[in-house]
Design an enzyme around this catalytic site. Structure first.
Site, PDB file in Angstrom:
ATOM      1  N   CYS A   2      -1.375   1.574   2.968  1.00 22.48           N
ATOM      2  CA  CYS A   2      -0.565   2.343   2.040  1.00 22.48           C
ATOM      3  C   CYS A   2       0.855   2.483   2.566  1.00 22.48           C
ATOM      4  O   CYS A   2       1.269   1.808   3.497  1.00 22.48           O
ATOM      5  CB  CYS A   2      -1.177   3.737   1.853  1.00 22.48           C
ATOM      6  SG  CYS A   2      -2.935   3.717   1.388  1.00 22.48           S
ATOM      7  N   ARG A  47      -0.686   4.263  -2.638  1.00 16.84           N
ATOM      8  CA  ARG A  47      -2.018   3.809  -2.230  1.00 16.84           C
ATOM      9  C   ARG A  47      -2.309   2.373  -2.632  1.00 16.84           C
ATOM     10  O   ARG A  47      -2.106   1.981  -3.780  1.00 16.84           O
ATOM     11  CB  ARG A  47      -3.095   4.730  -2.830  1.00 16.84           C
ATOM     12  CG  ARG A  47      -4.502   4.399  -2.318  1.00 16.84           C
ATOM     13  CD  ARG A  47      -5.544   5.284  -2.975  1.00 16.84           C
ATOM     14  NE  ARG A  47      -6.891   4.945  -2.502  1.00 16.84           N
ATOM     15  CZ  ARG A  47      -8.011   5.242  -3.151  1.00 16.84           C
ATOM     16  NH1 ARG A  47      -7.954   5.901  -4.297  1.00 16.84           N
ATOM     17  NH2 ARG A  47      -9.181   4.879  -2.670  1.00 16.84           N
ATOM     18  N   LEU A  48      -2.786   1.606  -1.647  1.00  8.13           N
ATOM     19  CA  LEU A  48      -3.392   0.303  -1.885  1.00  8.13           C
ATOM     20  C   LEU A  48      -4.881   0.478  -1.608  1.00  8.13           C
ATOM     21  O   LEU A  48      -5.289   0.738  -0.477  1.00  8.13           O
ATOM     22  CB  LEU A  48      -2.799  -0.758  -0.948  1.00  8.13           C
ATOM     23  CG  LEU A  48      -3.420  -2.150  -1.023  1.00  8.13           C
ATOM     24  CD1 LEU A  48      -3.202  -2.773  -2.401  1.00  8.13           C
ATOM     25  CD2 LEU A  48      -2.847  -3.060   0.065  1.00  8.13           C
ATOM     26  N   ILE A  50      -8.501  -0.123  -0.635  1.00  9.37           N
ATOM     27  CA  ILE A  50      -9.280  -1.070   0.159  1.00  9.37           C
ATOM     28  C   ILE A  50     -10.714  -0.573   0.328  1.00  9.37           C
ATOM     29  O   ILE A  50     -11.666  -1.311   0.181  1.00  9.37           O
ATOM     30  CB  ILE A  50      -8.632  -1.283   1.557  1.00  9.37           C
ATOM     31  CG1 ILE A  50      -7.197  -1.799   1.419  1.00  9.37           C
ATOM     32  CG2 ILE A  50      -9.478  -2.237   2.396  1.00  9.37           C
ATOM     33  CD1 ILE A  50      -7.072  -3.212   0.920  1.00  9.37           C
ATOM     34  N   ASN A  73      -1.738   5.936   6.452  1.00  5.09           N
ATOM     35  CA  ASN A  73      -1.592   4.503   6.184  1.00  5.09           C
ATOM     36  C   ASN A  73      -2.379   3.747   7.234  1.00  5.09           C
ATOM     37  O   ASN A  73      -2.172   3.948   8.436  1.00  5.09           O
ATOM     38  CB  ASN A  73      -0.109   4.108   6.253  1.00  5.09           C
ATOM     39  CG  ASN A  73       0.094   2.604   6.252  1.00  5.09           C
ATOM     40  OD1 ASN A  73      -0.661   1.864   5.634  1.00  5.09           O
ATOM     41  ND2 ASN A  73       1.130   2.149   6.940  1.00  5.09           N
ATOM     42  N   GLY A  74      -3.295   2.868   6.795  1.00  7.23           N
ATOM     43  CA  GLY A  74      -4.048   2.059   7.755  1.00  7.23           C
ATOM     44  C   GLY A  74      -5.527   2.028   7.452  1.00  7.23           C
ATOM     45  O   GLY A  74      -5.961   2.285   6.323  1.00  7.23           O
ATOM     46  N   GLU A  75      -6.297   1.730   8.480  1.00  9.45           N
ATOM     47  CA  GLU A  75      -7.754   1.689   8.369  1.00  9.45           C
ATOM     48  C   GLU A  75      -8.374   2.193   9.669  1.00  9.45           C
ATOM     49  O   GLU A  75      -7.908   1.827  10.759  1.00  9.45           O
ATOM     50  CB  GLU A  75      -8.265   0.263   8.115  1.00  9.45           C
ATOM     51  CG  GLU A  75      -7.692  -0.430   6.883  1.00  9.45           C
ATOM     52  CD  GLU A  75      -8.162   0.158   5.573  1.00  9.45           C
ATOM     53  OE1 GLU A  75      -9.106   0.977   5.588  1.00  9.45           O
ATOM     54  OE2 GLU A  75      -7.574  -0.191   4.532  1.00  9.45           O
ATOM     55  N   SER A 357      -5.819 -12.003  10.615  1.00  8.58           N
ATOM     56  CA  SER A 357      -4.808 -12.833  11.270  1.00  8.58           C
ATOM     57  C   SER A 357      -5.169 -13.025  12.737  1.00  8.58           C
ATOM     58  O   SER A 357      -5.785 -12.155  13.358  1.00  8.58           O
ATOM     59  CB  SER A 357      -3.436 -12.156  11.152  1.00  8.58           C
ATOM     60  OG  SER A 357      -2.514 -12.711  12.065  1.00  8.58           O
TER      61      SER A 357
END
Length: 614
Positions: A2, A47-48, A50, A73-75, A357
């Protein structure tokens, strides 16, 4: 994944300012927007989705007792494990709410339990106190500015500027840092009074007080108490790596992987196909210039693992057409980035919202040439016991006999009064050397080298851990401040989340504990290859190392020549620079001067483009 924003201030128009900040970060979270505003604080979120795609994941989130309000923001990859320890009335299945519950139970110490990438802003209503936290390896960014009893923070610098509180004023020491290293080392940025919270740190702020920044984690060498066999090391590396990959496949959206066909990305794709129940999508950029194309290697790994593979073939015109847009996606100037912007664009267009990645493999497994170079220099400390005049003469002679970047750096190293690992590493990682900068810049004198200053406190003096010291240097400078910053801003320009399995802190801590003989890269990343032979066939291991880069040298002299020329002439006229020296450097590059490579020119082009962008 996010975007987060916030203002701690008594000003009356916080709502309007926060709205502008949120709008500036729309690309980071196009699916939802939220805000919380009271007399002292305004918190914003984009917000994105996931994990948990429902509206229950809406932020800002507040605890039932009303004490804490958070934007994140993050995971957090181990959130389900942590959740089992918490007595909390959960309203969602998000990792975000687990952070909130963990903070309520353990306070800021809860971050020690998190495995993930995160930038957290927590407002304590009872104490009227803000806490900002950045993950251990600096995967997720958080910028801040504090002045006149008000603090503003955000995931991106452009949102700070949109608040109208921070200003776009170049910091002259930050400019030197950028020209030296193609970036500015945290906590500084290229802007005056705008800072980046360092990895593994938290910031505590109460209105009217000065912010207090504390370290909660650092990469350090903790040698293992018992000497273990090479076979056991391989088993543990493999177990930690597979565990890391598996953790990073937790998502409620389609996912994939960037596949260059190199060792790092091939290992990740191989592990993904072994632990994932869903087909793996892979993406590769290839070039019209065959000398720069890794497509055949990526294709081989894709076929070996049965992935759904997408190959993106680029021409110089493709890059030229999208380059202005890609550079506008650059929140902070950098010598890298457009490659990630392009592959992220195509990955997102293919319907993928999260991608893995291979970033970090070179830093942990001694994949860069600097690892062997630093070992060699470390073994030749006797050179610095020679008289200074003799060493300087040796450097001058080397530059005459074998002109080039390597000789120029060796000359600078031999001119140092003594051998200090942190300073030698910093000079070895420089782009433009101090001698060149004194000519290019209109200022008097140059500031200290920030990486050397920072690393001096982290370096171990145990002779068996030179490689780990180099890893720490790479992790804390080039990786965090160039690669990770670029990866975040360029992927999030397309609302794509990028996860990096090699930067699981448990794997990092284990790798730093290993002595040099176990990690020595007699062959490319030998320990990684030996630990995962089923994932890394000889065809990939023994291929030429190319790196995920564009053919900038060719393009700058041809298709991008006018683009670069226009920006360099504009940059040269700025007060910070000596015009004739900038233009001379550009001409030397075009005449194939071995001391002036594309990596000395392109960051200048980017800098001018960034300065002109609003």
């Amino acid at each position: 994944m996010c975007g987060i924003n916030g203002i701690i201030s008594l000003i009356k128009d916080k709502q309007e300012r926060l709205l502008r900040m949120n709008q500036t970060l729309q690309h980071r979270g196009p699916e939802d927007e939220g805000s919380y505003i009271n007399e002292n604080v305004a918190l914003g979120h984009r917000r994105l989705m996931i994990i948990d795609l429902s509206l229950a994941g809406h932020q800002p989130m507040t605890t039932p007792d009303g004490r804490y309000t958070m934007v994140f923001n993050g995971e957090i990859y181990n959130y389900q494990e942590i959740k089992k320890e918490l007595d909390y009335s959960f309203k969602s299945t998000t990792d975000s709410e687990v952070i909130l519950a963990a903070w309520q139970k353990w306070g800021a110490d809860c971050v020690q339990r998190f495995n993930g990438m995160f930038a957290i802003a927590m407002w304590d209503h009872w104490e009227q106190q803000l806490t900002l936290v950045r993950d251990r390896l600096g995967i997720k960014p958080i910028y801040w500015h504090c002045k006149n009893s008000q603090l503003v923070f955000s995931s991106e610098i452009r949102a700070l500027l949109a608040s109208g509180i921070a200003e776009k004023r170049i910091d002259q020491d930050g400019l030197v840092d950028y020209l030296r290293y193609q970036t500015v080392q945290a906590p500084a940025t290229i802007l005056k009074d705008v800072y980046m919270l360092k990895a593994g740190h938290l910031l505590i702020y109460k209105a009217g007080d000065q912010p207090v920044v504390k370290e909660y984690w650092r990469p350090q060498i903790k040698p293992q108490a018992n000497v273990v066999s090479y076979e056991q090391v391989k088993e543990e590396v493999r177990e930690l790596f597979f565990k890391s990959v598996q953790r990073r496949l937790i998502a409620d959206v389609p996912f994939g992987a960037f596949l260059s066909g190199g060792i790092d990305s091939s290992a990740i794709v191989g592990a993904m196909t072994k632990v994932s129940n869903a087909p793996v999508k892979t993406f590769n950029i290839s070039f019209a210039e065959e000398a720069f194309s890794e497509a055949k290697y990526a294709r081989y790994i894709a076929q070996l693992n049965g992935t759904d593979h997408t190959e993106i073939k680029l021409s110089p015109n493709d890059l030229l057409n999208c380059l202005p847009v890609a550079l506008k996606g650059m929140d902070h100037p950098s010598g890298d980035g457009p490659n990630t912007w392009l592959v992220s664009k195509v990955t997102k267009e293919a319907g993928v919202t999260m991608a893995l990645s291979g970033l970090g493999g070179d830093e942990l497994f001694a994949g860069y040439a600097i690892f062997k170079r630093m070992l060699a220099l470390h073994s030749k400390q006797w050179l610095w016991k020679m008289p200074n005049a003799i060493r300087k003469g040796m450097g001058e002679l080397l530059c005459k006999v074998k002109p080039g970047v390597a000789s120029t750096k060796m000359k600078a190293l031999l001119s140092m009064p003594d051998y200090q690992f942190a300073k030698v590493f910093s000079v070895s990682r420089q782009s433009l050397m101090d001698e060149q900068l004194k000519d290019l810049l209109s200022r008097d004198g140059l500031p200290e080298h920030q990486p050397a200053f920072y690393l001096q406190d982290l370096i171990s003096h145990v002779s068996q851990h030179v490689l780990s010291n180099v890893s720490i240097g790479e992790l804390c400078t080039y990786m965090q401040n160039v690669l990770l910053r670029d990866s975040d801003q360029m992927s999030m320009a397309h609302a794509l989340e990028v996860r990096v399995p090699f930067l699981d802190h448990e794997l990092v801590e284990y790798m730093l504990s290993l002595p040099d003989p176990i990690k020595y890269p007699a062959t490319p990343k030998k320990l990684m290859v030996d630990s995962m032979p089923d994932l890394l066939p000889d065809y990939i291991v023994n291929r030429p190392k190319m790196g995920f880069t564009f053919p900038w040298r060719h393009w700058l002299k041809n298709e991008l020549n006018s683009f670069a020329d226009e920006r360099l002439r504009s940059l040269a006229k700025r007060d910070y620079f000596n015009e004739a020296s900038v233009l001379s450097l550009w001409q030397r590059f075009k005449k194939d001067d071995p001391v002036v490579t594309f990596s000395r020119i392109w960051p200048l082009v980017v800098l001018e483009e960034w300065m002109n962008n609003e």
